[in-house]
Write a protein that holds these residues in place. Sequence first.
Motif, mmCIF file in Angstrom:
data_model
loop_
_atom_site.group_PDB
_atom_site.id
_atom_site.type_symbol
_atom_site.label_atom_id
_atom_site.label_comp_id
_atom_site.label_asym_id
_atom_site.label_seq_id
_atom_site.Cartn_x
_atom_site.Cartn_y
_atom_site.Cartn_z
ATOM 1 N N HIS A 193 -48.809 144.672 39.760
ATOM 2 C CA HIS A 193 -48.195 143.369 39.999
ATOM 3 C C HIS A 193 -46.809 143.487 40.611
ATOM 4 O O HIS A 193 -46.104 144.475 40.408
ATOM 5 C CB HIS A 193 -48.083 142.566 38.690
ATOM 6 C CG HIS A 193 -49.390 142.301 38.038
ATOM 7 N ND1 HIS A 193 -49.906 143.087 37.034
ATOM 8 C CD2 HIS A 193 -50.300 141.310 38.253
ATOM 9 C CE1 HIS A 193 -51.079 142.608 36.650
ATOM 10 N NE2 HIS A 193 -51.335 141.529 37.371
ATOM 11 N N ASP A 194 -46.448 142.436 41.331
ATOM 12 C CA ASP A 194 -45.087 142.231 41.808
ATOM 13 C C ASP A 194 -44.592 140.905 41.253
ATOM 14 O O ASP A 194 -45.383 140.050 40.833
ATOM 15 C CB ASP A 194 -45.037 142.172 43.341
ATOM 16 C CG ASP A 194 -45.094 143.545 43.981
ATOM 17 O OD1 ASP A 194 -44.498 144.490 43.419
ATOM 18 O OD2 ASP A 194 -45.727 143.672 45.047
ATOM 19 N N LEU A 195 -43.272 140.720 41.309
ATOM 20 C CA LEU A 195 -42.678 139.424 40.995
ATOM 21 C C LEU A 195 -42.528 138.610 42.265
ATOM 22 O O LEU A 195 -42.213 139.157 43.328
ATOM 23 C CB LEU A 195 -41.296 139.597 40.362
ATOM 24 C CG LEU A 195 -41.218 140.005 38.898
ATOM 25 C CD1 LEU A 195 -39.762 140.216 38.510
ATOM 26 C CD2 LEU A 195 -41.855 138.954 38.003
ATOM 27 N N ALA A 196 -42.758 137.314 42.163
ATOM 28 C CA ALA A 196 -42.572 136.418 43.300
ATOM 29 C C ALA A 196 -41.920 135.143 42.789
ATOM 30 O O ALA A 196 -42.125 134.744 41.640
ATOM 31 C CB ALA A 196 -43.907 136.112 43.973
ATOM 32 N N PRO A 197 -41.113 134.475 43.631
ATOM 33 C CA PRO A 197 -40.527 133.213 43.195
ATOM 34 C C PRO A 197 -41.583 132.138 43.009
ATOM 35 O O PRO A 197 -42.616 132.153 43.670
ATOM 36 C CB PRO A 197 -39.562 132.857 44.338
ATOM 37 C CG PRO A 197 -39.917 133.737 45.475
ATOM 38 C CD PRO A 197 -40.708 134.874 44.970
ATOM 39 N N ASP A 198 -41.328 131.218 42.085
ATOM 40 C CA ASP A 198 -42.281 130.143 41.837
ATOM 41 C C ASP A 198 -41.520 128.943 41.282
ATOM 42 O O ASP A 198 -41.247 128.872 40.101
ATOM 43 C CB ASP A 198 -43.359 130.581 40.850
ATOM 44 C CG ASP A 198 -44.455 129.542 40.686
ATOM 45 O OD1 ASP A 198 -44.371 128.497 41.349
ATOM 46 O OD2 ASP A 198 -45.386 129.780 39.908
ATOM 47 N N ALA A 199 -41.188 128.026 42.154
ATOM 48 C CA ALA A 199 -40.432 126.846 41.735
ATOM 49 C C ALA A 199 -41.310 125.608 41.668
ATOM 50 O O ALA A 199 -40.822 124.512 41.425
ATOM 51 C CB ALA A 199 -39.282 126.603 42.710
ATOM 52 N N GLU A 200 -42.620 125.765 41.867
ATOM 53 C CA GLU A 200 -43.485 124.590 41.948
ATOM 54 C C GLU A 200 -44.521 124.518 40.833
ATOM 55 O O GLU A 200 -44.654 123.489 40.174
ATOM 56 C CB GLU A 200 -44.200 124.573 43.307
ATOM 57 C CG GLU A 200 -43.234 124.455 44.487
ATOM 58 C CD GLU A 200 -43.956 124.427 45.821
ATOM 59 O OE1 GLU A 200 -45.198 124.436 45.805
ATOM 60 O OE2 GLU A 200 -43.283 124.398 46.856
ATOM 61 N N VAL A 201 -45.260 125.603 40.606
ATOM 62 C CA VAL A 201 -46.370 125.552 39.647
ATOM 63 C C VAL A 201 -45.899 125.856 38.234
ATOM 64 O O VAL A 201 -46.227 125.142 37.277
ATOM 65 C CB VAL A 201 -47.480 126.541 40.056
ATOM 66 C CG1 VAL A 201 -48.627 126.494 39.046
ATOM 67 C CG2 VAL A 201 -47.987 126.204 41.450
#
Length: 214
Positions: A193-201
């Motif tokens: 896994h990687d981290l990714a931004p998530d400002a919506e879900v």
Amino acid sequence: MRAVASLGDPVRKRLFQLVRDSAHALSRDDCAATLGLPRSTIRAHLDRLVEEKLLVVQFRKIGERTGPGSGRPTKLYTADQREVSASVPPRHYDLAAGLLASAVQRSIDNGSDIAQSLAQVAFEEGHRRGAAAGNIHRLLAETGYSPEPDGVGGTIMRNCPFDRLAKDHNQVVCSLNGALLGGALAGCADADHDLAPDAEVSHCCARLVPKGKR
């Protein structure tokens, strides 16, 4: 949660407050006389508070007489000094406060930039927790992120453990959170896994995505 729930009983709550606010340890008789309740009722509630580790027991002889014939020690109660709290959904403001304090101390000690110090201490704490958990999803659940599959191999976070702080200090707290989760992935030795931004879900600023699909 059991400890907090045990104080939902009004008599037990009054009894706990009485012992907590007393300048000295109290006996069953002291509690019964102050609250105007039978000793049998007081005993049952005291036993429950001790069981939930809200009170601690000590035995001490009362009065000036000592030695043989002075009588048996009296069972006394004092409040446990541990802090007990609960929040729904789970929050971990204590963790954020500890990381921020450590970052400030590190910055003072070595003159480093405060943002750099915060990133370092958060990563180190995440790495320690990740190594202990051994699995990133287990760590996320234990830390209150409420992880859920997103249906495409990744994971979203249904809860932000630092919610109120993040609303008032978004940049600082989200940077802390990103470093903490990055350290957790490294500590778990997670290569998937990687981290990714998530400002919506999510209710969190980050999500997990399959490696290479960021």
